[in-house]
Design an enzyme around this catalytic site. Structure first.
Site, PDB file in Angstrom:
ATOM      1  N   HIS A  91       0.730  -1.126  -0.078  1.00  0.00           N
ATOM      2  CA  HIS A  91       0.018   0.098   0.116  1.00  0.00           C
ATOM      3  C   HIS A  91       0.830   1.252  -0.016  1.00  0.00           C
ATOM      4  CE1 HIS A  91       1.171  -0.870   4.247  1.00  0.00           C
ATOM      5  NE2 HIS A  91       0.928   0.647   4.489  1.00  0.00           N
ATOM      6  N   ASP A 113       0.762   5.058   1.758  1.00  0.00           N
ATOM      7  CA  ASP A 113       0.389   5.947   2.954  1.00  0.00           C
ATOM      8  C   ASP A 113      -0.311   7.098   2.486  1.00  0.00           C
ATOM      9  OD1 ASP A 113       1.452   3.716   4.763  1.00  0.00           O
ATOM     10  OD2 ASP A 113       3.184   4.802   5.390  1.00  0.00           O
ATOM     11  N   HIS A 144       4.966  -0.102   0.155  1.00  0.00           N
ATOM     12  CA  HIS A 144       5.652  -1.028   0.884  1.00  0.00           C
ATOM     13  C   HIS A 144       4.356  -1.974   1.409  1.00  0.00           C
ATOM     14  CE1 HIS A 144       3.970   2.572   3.185  1.00  0.00           C
ATOM     15  NE2 HIS A 144       3.952   1.746   4.198  1.00  0.00           N
ATOM     16  N   ARG A 153       3.895  -8.305  17.804  1.00  0.00           N
ATOM     17  CA  ARG A 153       4.758  -7.269  17.368  1.00  0.00           C
ATOM     18  C   ARG A 153       3.903  -5.979  17.398  1.00  0.00           C
ATOM     19  NH1 ARG A 153       6.087  -5.334  11.213  1.00  0.00           N
ATOM     20  NH2 ARG A 153       7.653  -3.949  11.552  1.00  0.00           N
TER      21      ARG A 153
END
Length: 722
Positions: free
Chosen positions: A651, A653, A703, A713
């Site tokens: 995607h 940002d 990314h 995480r």
């Protein structure tokens, strides 16, 4: 009834027209107790080589005090008795008070000015008449100067003084001032004894009624008081009546205690060295007082633990009035209580008021024969200097406080002066002391938050149980008032950087880790939460570029990462990672994550300040010509779990640039994870906890979030636009 202190005598002629030598001068003073003021008097006398004879040592004082006339007759009795032993008709006697008197110059100047007065007895003069105002009209008028007699200082030949005192038959509680005044206003007695007044303050300066007349004069490596009304330099300064604070102020400088050329000359006198001490360090009771919700209490205990002082010589008294802080105290004691000689804890459940707690703390030291010091610390004090306790002990004062400030504010834990109603006033030297332009030891009227006091002082001068009680004053002001009234000097030192005091005004306790919200209030936030190497990012270029136009730099401490994770988990309202999302404008998220937005936990303003202070400077450094106000549409913490949302599809940002901070550690907290930039076929596979990835959001840096295959995480993500 008296003690003779032999201080090196000078034998020099004072003028060509007289035969009076400084060796012919004897100074008499009355002191039934050895107070800080008395020691100051002796120090000034020694500096100028006066010979001092102390009367009344060991006696109980029955002569009243300056606040409750009459009184002082005991001084007259002692003086009359002492004069009987003096047969030398040329002996000059100086009688002065001691607790509130300092010498500003030596015997030679004093005797010269005495001879120039051309009388056998010279009294100090005052602006105000006391204690009987009805006698005002009977005082001789003077062309210029002060009309009224002051009994706190006079000088004369022994035979004349004997004649003057021959009629004394009063009680110790009778007024010496009234006795000498009646002698002076009697024309026959005045002429017979040959009495005059020091009308223009050439010998004596009484401060009561004359505060506006007196200033410090620094000149030619000397400092003394100058009377600006008469342009004279008095030899003796007397803080008579209610002017004790003013004599204390002048006594910080006179005689030659602090000068521009030398700085503090007193600071290295009478020290108690601890370095290289063969025997054990003195036992100290440290009183810790928690009376309100306070940020960074856990940090306070960490700093307390780091004080460079043997813990087996420390006893802790902890008073806590706040339920909110019980976990902080429990954690500290669980791990470290056994390291200290003793620990006493008073908690909220015991319902003990703050004033009583202070007395209990003092008693813990008073009642322990081995205790030599009580170190009082409010929990909002930041103990920056690990040598603080040792430094204060080595200064060897009955009462000493380290200067503390509040960054960004003109605030200190001491006052340089008091107003007429007993509240804060600024002394002339306050700003120079606070800014470090004058460094030394300062006798001040008020200290708070932190101080060290000798146990012997607590057991003697300050043994009363009501030290903190007053019908009109706050407990700390009441305490300082009573310390002053007992004659104990409160010193503050600014010779080292000791620390600061936290701002507690806007501290809220409705979160798990409330310290996170202190970014606007206290610089302790930066020390607690910003990576120790962040300063090297801008200064030394500690920035890595793992992929094209992707910058990697340290920003958060491990504690910051831990607290942010725990705060989000405590809040617990994680999104489901679905496209429909009512939290955002339009209600639809193209690339959803399991997350919590900063504004959901009320952290959006604080986060924007963090980005502005710590992310924007890096952005401007790495993308020259681009300036940002660090405004963000979205800032959130993302959680990746194998059984929840392990990864994120490719995607762009919705940002000009993105800040992505790893909040936990790969290989320890989780396996897998990372970020891959598809256009460059470049991945960051091992994100470092507390390090930020800074990269463009739109167009160039397509990314994806790589799969987390084990553990959990956490990352914080901010979409920043100008």
């Amino acid at each position: 009834s008296c003690t003779l202190l032999k201080i090196k005598e000078l034998h020099v002629s004072v003028c060509s027209c007289c035969c009076v030598f400084s060796g012919d001068l004897l100074v008499l003073t009355v002191a039934t107790q050895e107070t800080d003021g008395f020691r100051r008097f002796l120090r000034s006398a020694k500096h100028f080589n006066y010979t001092i004879k102390v009367l009344g040592r060991g006696e109980t004082w029955k002569g009243g005090d300056y606040m409750s006339p009459p009184g002082g007759g005991q001084k007259v009795r002692l003086l009359k008795s002492a004069l009987e032993d003096i047969q030398d008709e040329n002996r000059v006697i100086l009688l002065v008070d001691s607790y509130d008197v300092i010498f500003s110059s030596g015997p030679r100047e004093l005797l010269k000015k005495f001879q120039q007065a051309k009388h056998r007895v010279v009294f100090s003069a005052e602006t105000l008449i006391w204690p009987d105002r009805h006698l005002e009209d009977k005082h001789p008028h003077v062309r210029e100067g002060k009309r009224f007699l002051g009994a706190g200082g006079f000088i004369g030949y022994a035979p004349n003084l004997k004649q003057m005192l021959s009629d004394w038959s009063g009680a110790d509680s009778d007024s010496d001032q009234l006795f000498f005044t009646k002698l002076y206003i009697n024309p026959e007695k005045r002429k017979s004894i040959n009495i005059t007044l020091d009308n223009k303050c050439r010998l004596f300066q009484n401060l009561h009624g004359a505060l506006d007349e007196v200033v410090l004069k620094f000149e030619d490596g000397r400092v003394r008081a100058r009377n600006v009304l008469y342009n004279t330099l008095p030899v003796i300064i007397h803080g008579n009546g209610p002017t004790k604070l003013q004599i204390n102020y002048l006594g910080n400088y006179i005689p030659h205690l602090w000068m521009f050329e030398t700085g503090c000359t007193l600071c290295n006198e009478g020290l108690r060295p601890l370095s290289g001490l063969q025997s054990e360090y003195p036992v100290v009771v440290i009183g810790i007082f928690i009376q309100q919700p306070t940020p960074f209490v856990s940090v306070f205990f960490e700093r307390l633990l780091n004080l460079k002082y043997p813990k087996n010589r420390l006893r802790l008294f902890i008073y806590n009035q706040e339920l909110h802080h019980e976990p902080h105290i429990r954690t500290f004691l669980e791990y470290h209580e056994s390291e200290y000689q003793d620990v006493k804890l008073i908690g909220p459940e015991e319902d003990i008021d703050p004033v009583t707690s202070r007395n209990i703390g003092f008693d813990m030291c008073r009642d322990d024969i081995d205790c030599e010091y009580f170190f009082s610390i409010d929990v909002d004090v930041v103990l920056k200097n690990e040598d603080m306790l040792r430094i204060l002990i080595e200064l060897n004062k009955p009462f000493i406080a380290p200067m503390m400030t509040k960054p960004g504010r003109l605030w200190t834990n001491f006052w340089g002066a008091l107003s007429a109603d007993g509240y804060y006033a600024r002394s002339e030297d306050y700003m120079d002391i606070v800014k470090g332009r004058r460094m030394g030891l300062w006798n001040v009227p008020y200290v708070s938050h932190i101080f060290l006091i000798k146990a012997d002082t607590l057991r003697t001068d300050l043994k009363d149980p009501d030290l903190f009680e007053s019908a009109t004053l706050d407990p700390d002001m009441a305490f300082c008032s009573k310390v002053r009234n007992k004659g104990v000097f409160m010193f503050v030192t600014n010779m080292h950087t000791f620390g600061r005091v936290l701002s507690t005004e806007n501290y809220q306790t409705n979160h798990l880790h409330n310290d996170l919200w202190q970014i606007f209030e206290n610089p302790e936030w930066e020390e607690r939460y910003i990576h120790e190497n962040y300063s090297k990012v801008l200064r030394d270029g500690l920035i890595e570029m793992p992929c094209p136009d992707v910058y990697w730099f340290p920003v958060f401490t491990d504690v910051a990462c831990k607290h942010l994770i725990e705060e989000m988990e405590h809040f617990g309202q994680w999104s489901g990672g679905r496209n429909v999302d009512k939290r955002i404008l339009g209600g639809y998220e193209n690339v959803p994550t399991v997350d919590i937005h900063m504004n959901q936990v009320g952290y959006d303003k604080e986060w924007q300040k963090f980005l502005l202070d710590y992310a924007a400077p890096v952005t401007e450094k790495m993308y020259p010509g681009y300036y940002t106000m660090a405004q963000f549409d979205l800032a959130f913490v993302v959680r990746y779990k194998p059984d929840e949302q392990p990864a994120l599809r490719p995607h762009h940002d919705a940002s000009t640039f993105t800040i992505n901070i790893a909040l936990n550690q790969v290989g320890i907290d989780y396996q897998g994870g990372g970020c891959r930039f598809l256009r460059y076929n470049c991945s960051v596979n091992a994100p470092r906890r507390g390090w930020a990835l800074l990269h463009p959001g739109r167009l160039t840096h397509y990314h994806e979030g790589l799969p987390t295959i084990e553990g959990v995480r956490y990352i914080s993500v901010s979409f920043v636009d100008p």
